[in-house]
Write a protein that holds these residues in place. Sequence first.
Motif, mmCIF file in Angstrom:
data_model
loop_
_atom_site.group_PDB
_atom_site.id
_atom_site.type_symbol
_atom_site.label_atom_id
_atom_site.label_comp_id
_atom_site.label_asym_id
_atom_site.label_seq_id
_atom_site.Cartn_x
_atom_site.Cartn_y
_atom_site.Cartn_z
ATOM 1 N N THR A 107 -1.185 8.451 -7.105
ATOM 2 C CA THR A 107 -0.951 7.494 -8.187
ATOM 3 C C THR A 107 0.058 8.039 -9.213
ATOM 4 O OG1 THR A 107 -2.985 8.331 -9.214
ATOM 5 C CG2 THR A 107 -3.163 6.299 -7.948
ATOM 6 N N VAL A 111 3.684 6.176 -10.172
ATOM 7 C CA VAL A 111 4.263 5.955 -11.505
ATOM 8 C C VAL A 111 5.655 6.600 -11.582
ATOM 9 C CG1 VAL A 111 4.000 6.522 -13.958
ATOM 10 C CG2 VAL A 111 2.027 5.729 -12.654
ATOM 11 N N TYR A 222 -0.139 3.731 -15.069
ATOM 12 C CA TYR A 222 -0.509 3.216 -13.734
ATOM 13 C C TYR A 222 -1.182 1.848 -13.878
ATOM 14 C CZ TYR A 222 -2.510 3.030 -9.069
ATOM 15 O OH TYR A 222 -2.852 2.622 -7.795
#
Length: 277
Positions: A107, A111, A222
């Motif tokens: 994750t 980003v 995120y």
Amino acid sequence: MRINNLEAALIRKPSHSDLISKDGIIDLLEHHEVFDLTIFDETDSTNDVLKEMAKNGAPEWTAVIARRQNRGRGRLGRSFVSPEGGLYMSLLLRPELSATESLFITTAAAVSVAEAIESMGVKKVGIKWVNDIYIDNRKVCGILTEGAADPTNGRLSYAILGIGVNVITPDEAFPDELKNKAGSIFGSDAPHDALCSLTAAILNRLYCRFSSHNKTDHLSEYRSRSVIVGKNVTLKINGKELRAKALNINDDLSLLIKTDDDNITSVLSGDVTVTDF
Ligand code: BTN
């Protein structure tokens, strides 16, 4: 006929200057001394090549990049179509994380890739939980993190962060089943050296994030880039389909959902399709 010829001349075809090159990337890296880059014209899967290197003791920040992959792999055992015009990169990390925390790598990378794409003038780059980057309802990037855990303490002895981006991939290069699902960041408007610039922009952000930030620092960004929170979705989990509303992404990166029968629950993995864009 003359108009057709003119149109053909105006359609920008990938040229030699669009080829990804080691020098072209290194020139744009903020910390080029820490990276060890290897570039292949073609390979089966950059994740597999780097995995062998990791097992043989390659250091963190070793990266393998290919101009094409013959057996690009995605999540859930899927293949990742990898024709010329895309960026196929695997980066070796040796983070202080347990194997169960590897979603934080995926994750944080999502980003970083989204920010890198926007740094090239593209707007509204979204993230579909958990590892896909979307522009205009089309998937332009997928991320696959694979690792090996040290059995003595459960910590990752290495993680291979695999990133596949359709950068200047022509539409014709996608197979029929992906035609309305996959897209490319740039079409004929691609900046000169888009591949090298994007690669360096991604690596610069990954270095910054993974060398100094806390594992949860990227969570608010995120969440704010999520293309599914607030939407009705269909989740495929272990072959079963579940209709729900995506409510939020929890701190442990599980997805908070409200199912059709009004149950609020969290799921840690699954394949999401948005049913109301
Ligand atoms: C997904 O969409 O499910 C993830 C796709 C990840 C693709 C990248 S391309 C570089 C690296 N090598 C692979 O074989 N897969 C990853």
